[in-house]
Design an enzyme around this catalytic site. Structure first.
Site, PDB file in Angstrom:
ATOM      1  N   HIS A 143       0.830  -1.218   0.000  1.00 24.97           N
ATOM      2  CA  HIS A 143       0.000   0.000   0.000  1.00 24.97           C
ATOM      3  C   HIS A 143       0.858   1.258   0.000  1.00 24.97           C
ATOM      4  O   HIS A 143       0.326   2.376  -0.014  1.00 24.97           O
ATOM      5  CB  HIS A 143      -0.926   0.040   1.222  1.00 24.97           C
ATOM      6  N   CYS A 144       2.177   1.101   0.053  1.00 24.62           N
ATOM      7  CA  CYS A 144       3.046   2.274   0.098  1.00 24.62           C
ATOM      8  C   CYS A 144       3.574   2.590  -1.297  1.00 24.62           C
ATOM      9  O   CYS A 144       4.007   1.696  -2.021  1.00 24.62           O
ATOM     10  CB  CYS A 144       4.222   2.008   1.043  1.00 24.62           C
TER      11      CYS A 144
END
Length: 358
Positions: A143-144
Site C-alpha cells: 500500500h506504500c
C-alpha cells in the site's frame, strides 16, 4: 551511476536464498497488540522452519536495513521527512498511541523493523535473479508508494526491489508483480502506473480497503473477488490468470506478494480460503515460475491471525518437498532432473486441480 549499497553485496552460496533478521519483529510495550497484525509473525515462521530442520541460523541470509540513500531510489525526500513526525507514522501503521511517542523511539521500535524488511526485499530481488528463487520472510508493503504510506506499509519495498534490479542488474528489464494479498496493491500500482516494463496482476476482495480507483488503472490483469470466496473458485482463478499473465509476457523477474490474509476468518481480508488452499496457491505460482525458468521473489505481506505463521512455514516446507525450492537447485535452475520431471507432472496435476480443491 547507482549509489553504493550494502544490500547488493554477495551472500555466501552456502546460504539458502531465504532472507530474515530478528530485527523484523516489532515489540514495544504491547503497543503492537493494538493492531490486528501479529508483529512477531516473521520470527515465528523462522522458528517453525528451524524446528522442521529445513534451515539453521547460519544458513539464512541476514537482512540489512535499507539506508536513506537506498530508500531514495523510490521515495521522495519529502515523504521520508514526513516519517519524522510520530503522528504520520501512527496514521500509516494504524496504531493511534504511536502519535504520542517521541520520534526517536518510533524510528527505533517501529520504522527500523520496517526498513530492515524493505532491505530484505531488495536483497531477495538480487538473490532471486542469482539463484532462481528467493523468499523474504517479511516485506510486501504493497500500500506504500513513493510519496505516501498507509495500511501498515511505510516503505515501498516491492517498487524498491524492482527499481534496484532495473538499475543494477544486467538483463533485468521486465518484471511481473503477482499480488495475491486479499487487498488491492495500490502502492506499487501508483508507482508503476505508466511504466510499461512492469506487468501487474492483482487478485483481491473488491469490497475492502483501499478501493483505490485511480491505482486500478495500472493493473493489467485484475481479478476482483466477492466477499467470502472459497478455495475451488479462488484456486481456479489464480491458476488461470497466473498462466495467462506469464503467457502474455515473459518477465525477467516475478515478484510474488503472498499475503495470507485470504485465510478464512481473517478480520481484514473477508475471504474464506483454507490453510491447504493457501499452500496450494503458493505451489501454483512457484510451479508456473519454475517451469518457465523465471526467477521468483516471494514476500509475505498481510495476514492477521495467529495461525498465519504456521501456514507460511508449511507452504515453504511444501515447496521444498516438491522440489520447487532447493538449495542446490537454486543455482542449477530447471536442468535439475527432479524439476524436469516435476514440470512434466505439473500439467497433469493442474487438470486434477479442481478435483483436489473442492
Amino acid at each position: 551511476r547507482p549509489h553504493r549499497t550494502e544490500l547488493y553485496e554477495d551472500t555466501p552460496s552456502a546460504c539458502w536464498p531465504i532472507v530474515y533478521s530478528p530485527d523484523y519483529n516489532i515489540t514495544f510495550m504491547g503497543l503492537e497488540k493494538l493492531h490486528p497484525f501479529d508483529a512477531g509473525k516473521w520470527g515465528k515462521v523462522i522458528s517453525f522452519l528451524k524446528d522442521e530442520k529445513l534451515i539453521a541460523d547460519d544458513l539464512i541470509v541476514q537482512a540489512r536495513e535499507a539506508t536513506d540513500e537506498d530508500l531514495l531510489v523510490v521515495h521522495t525526500r519529502r515523504y521520508l521527512n514526513k516519517l519524522k513526525w510520530s503522528f504520520v507514522v501512527a496514521t500509516i501503521t494504524e496504531i493511534p498511541p504511536v502519535a504520542f511517542l517521541p520520534n526517536f523511539v518510533v524510528q527505533r521500535k517501529v520504522l527500523k523493523p520496517l526498513r530492515t524488511q524493505a532491505g530484505g526485499t531488495i536483497m531477495a530481488g538480487k538473490l532471486a535473479v542469482d539463484r532462481g528463487w528467493a523468499i523474504n520472510v517479511g516485506g510486501g508493503f504493497h500500500h506504500c508508494s513513493s510519496d505516501k504510506g498507509g495500511g501498515f506499509c511505510a516503505y515501498a519495498d516491492i517498487t524498491l526491489a524492482i527499481k534496484f534490479l532495473f538499475e543494477r542488474v544486467q538483463g533485468v528489464s521486465k518484471a511481473t508483480i503477482i499480488d495475491l494479498d486479499a487487498h488491492q496493491g495500490n502502492g506499487h500500482e501508483r508507482d508503476f502506473m505508466d511504466d510499461h516494463r512492469v506487468y501487474i496482476m492483482d487478485v483481491y476482495n473488491r469490497s475492502i480497503y483501499p478501493g483505490d480507483g485511480f491505482a486500478k488503472r495500472a493493473i493489467k490483469r485484475k481479478v476482483e473477488l466477492e466477499w467470502g470466496t472459497e478455495d475451488t473458485e479462488y484456486l481456479q482463478k489464480v491458476h488461470t490468470h497466473v498462466e495467462g499473465a506469464l503467457n502474455e509476457l515473459k518477465p525477467d523477474i516475478i515478484v510474488y506478494n503472498a499475503g495470507t490474509d485470504i485465510l478464512d476468518g481473517d478480520p481484514l481480508g473477508g475471504l474464506a480460503i483454507s490453510p491447504q488452499g493457501i499452500v496450494k496457491r503458493d505451489e501454483l505460482v512457484f510451479r508456473a515460475a519454475r517451469s518457465r525458468r523465471i526467477p521468483i521473489l516471494m514476500v509475505t505481506s498481510g495476514g492477521y491471525q495467529k495461525r498465519t505463521a504456521r501456514i507460511i512455514a508449511d507452504s515453504i516446507l511444501n515447496l521444498h518437498n516438491l522440489g520447487l525450492i532447493d538449495k542446490e537447485l537454486a543455482s542449477s535452475g530447471a536442468e535439475n532432473p527432479k524439476v524436469e520431471e516435476m514440470i512434466r507432472h505439473s500439467a497433469k496435476d493442474l487438470t486434477n486441480l479442481s478435483l483436489q480443491c473442492s
